[in-house]
Design an enzyme around this catalytic site. Sequence first.
Site, mmCIF file in Angstrom:
data_model
loop_
_atom_site.group_PDB
_atom_site.id
_atom_site.type_symbol
_atom_site.label_atom_id
_atom_site.label_comp_id
_atom_site.label_asym_id
_atom_site.label_seq_id
_atom_site.Cartn_x
_atom_site.Cartn_y
_atom_site.Cartn_z
ATOM 1 N N SER A 1 111.709 -42.050 35.570
ATOM 2 C CA SER A 1 111.721 -40.805 35.010
ATOM 3 C C SER A 1 110.904 -39.801 35.733
ATOM 4 C CB SER A 1 111.134 -40.806 33.521
ATOM 5 O OG SER A 1 110.813 -39.545 33.281
ATOM 6 N N TYR B 1 104.674 -42.935 27.155
ATOM 7 C CA TYR B 1 105.883 -42.886 27.921
ATOM 8 C C TYR B 1 105.674 -42.862 29.323
ATOM 9 C CZ TYR B 1 110.775 -41.461 29.088
ATOM 10 O OH TYR B 1 111.803 -41.803 29.834
HETATM 11 P P1 NAP Z 1 119.883 -42.409 24.823
HETATM 12 O O1 NAP Z 1 121.105 -41.477 24.697
HETATM 13 O O2 NAP Z 1 118.839 -42.176 23.770
HETATM 14 O O3 NAP Z 1 119.945 -43.772 25.339
HETATM 15 C C1 NAP Z 1 119.280 -44.827 25.158
HETATM 16 C C2 NAP Z 1 119.945 -46.006 25.343
HETATM 17 O O4 NAP Z 1 119.108 -47.258 25.363
HETATM 18 C C3 NAP Z 1 120.950 -46.359 24.192
HETATM 19 O O5 NAP Z 1 121.968 -46.982 24.618
HETATM 20 C C4 NAP Z 1 120.116 -47.395 23.332
HETATM 21 O O6 NAP Z 1 121.187 -48.197 22.866
HETATM 22 C C5 NAP Z 1 119.325 -48.278 24.430
HETATM 23 N N1 NAP Z 1 118.204 -48.964 23.874
HETATM 24 C C6 NAP Z 1 117.273 -48.492 23.443
HETATM 25 N N2 NAP Z 1 116.279 -49.406 22.852
HETATM 26 C C7 NAP Z 1 117.155 -50.474 23.313
HETATM 27 C C8 NAP Z 1 116.703 -51.927 22.924
HETATM 28 N N3 NAP Z 1 115.681 -52.555 22.466
HETATM 29 N N4 NAP Z 1 117.700 -52.785 23.521
HETATM 30 C C9 NAP Z 1 118.893 -52.521 23.982
HETATM 31 N N5 NAP Z 1 119.055 -51.123 24.138
HETATM 32 C C10 NAP Z 1 118.384 -50.333 23.793
HETATM 33 O O7 NAP Z 1 118.855 -41.635 26.020
HETATM 34 P P2 NAP Z 1 118.874 -41.557 27.449
HETATM 35 O O8 NAP Z 1 118.320 -40.390 28.025
HETATM 36 O O9 NAP Z 1 120.300 -41.961 27.881
HETATM 37 O O10 NAP Z 1 118.042 -42.635 28.311
HETATM 38 C C11 NAP Z 1 118.381 -43.659 29.250
HETATM 39 C C12 NAP Z 1 117.286 -43.874 30.185
HETATM 40 O O11 NAP Z 1 116.707 -42.771 30.916
HETATM 41 C C13 NAP Z 1 115.897 -44.303 29.390
HETATM 42 O O12 NAP Z 1 115.301 -45.328 30.193
HETATM 43 C C14 NAP Z 1 115.022 -43.144 29.654
HETATM 44 O O13 NAP Z 1 113.945 -43.492 29.544
HETATM 45 C C15 NAP Z 1 115.276 -42.592 30.952
HETATM 46 N N6 NAP Z 1 115.500 -41.182 31.087
HETATM 47 C C16 NAP Z 1 115.959 -40.199 30.154
HETATM 48 C C17 NAP Z 1 115.590 -38.811 30.483
HETATM 49 C C18 NAP Z 1 116.169 -37.755 29.419
HETATM 50 O O14 NAP Z 1 115.619 -36.501 29.553
HETATM 51 N N7 NAP Z 1 116.945 -37.965 28.738
HETATM 52 C C19 NAP Z 1 114.908 -38.455 31.615
HETATM 53 C C20 NAP Z 1 114.238 -39.537 32.134
HETATM 54 C C21 NAP Z 1 114.524 -40.784 31.918
HETATM 55 P P3 NAP Z 1 121.176 -48.906 21.231
HETATM 56 O O15 NAP Z 1 119.998 -47.883 20.307
HETATM 57 O O16 NAP Z 1 122.295 -48.953 20.834
HETATM 58 O O17 NAP Z 1 120.209 -50.297 21.443
#
Ligand code: NAP
Length: 246
Positions: free
Chosen positions: A143, A156
């Site tokens: 991130s 985080y």
């Molecule tokens: P999201 O829509 O909330 O997706 C998060 C995913 O992680 C979901 O599929 C969730 O699935 C899974 N997850 C969470 N805890 C888990 C566990 N214990 N075991 C297996 N799966 C798990 O958010 P996103 O933005 O797509 O996030 C994806 C990645 O991108 C994350 O690492 C996040 O830190 C990173 N990121 C996001 C942003 C942003 O602004 N959105 C920015 C920078 C980086 P289940 O709940 O079904 O398990």
Amino acid sequence: MERFDLKDKIVLVAGASSGIGAATVERLLAEGARVIAAARRMDRLQALAKDRPGHCLPLQLDVADPDSTSSMVERMPEGWRNIHGAVVCAGHDVGGRARFDQADAETWANIIETNVNGTIRVCRAVIDRMTARGTGHIVTLGSVSGLITYPGGSIYSASKHAVRAFTDGLRKDYGDSDIRVTEILPGLTRTEFAESRWGDGSKAEAFYDKAPGLLEPEDIASAILYAMTAPESVNVSQIVVHPTRV
Ligand code: NAP
């Protein structure tokens, strides 16, 4: 130099049930890859895999649970175990955007457990096949919070700084092979991430609506696909993606 062809390659997406992971599954399938879509919410994964037998395999996975992750490969049907690539999207900030004393230690520790230890566990579970073949590709989700810190983001941000160091070290560990290791560092992206952080959909919507610029999950999936389809002699080590307006 030839674009790397993902057709018929098996790729695991951990954290495939929403957001960046779900968008990445779609892009990988469009490239002809066979995709293992893993996360905790099986209903979401089954919907994603519906009508795609042989192309998309839903798999229950909790990356915060060592047994769930270490048994992951043996829980896959035989024909799905020769994993070429792993995209580790599983992550959260539950309880985050709060001053350090405003959440308990277990809430904070779970962010580290999932984002850092979960990433390490998934990589460990898939690496043996890659080392046996001498090829493969691991993509982690860091991130921009792995480059900076901000108030309310100490844990985080610490987790994503750790993902950055881990991913960079991993790439160096396999520098004598054709195993590639990439870190994607997204800026603010509209996903279910903010809703999972606060457990409140309208607060999350208001947060995203207030942002001057936002990325879509497909923007990040495109960055992931860019790295994964680069010629095999090219390791795209990091991609930082910001919205144009910040
Ligand atoms: P999201 O829509 O909330 O997706 C998060 C995913 O992680 C979901 O599929 C969730 O699935 C899974 N997850 C969470 N805890 C888990 C566990 N214990 N075991 C297996 N799966 C798990 O958010 P996103 O933005 O797509 O996030 C994806 C990645 O991108 C994350 O690492 C996040 O830190 C990173 N990121 C996001 C942003 C942003 O602004 N959105 C920015 C920078 C980086 P289940 O709940 O079904 O398990």
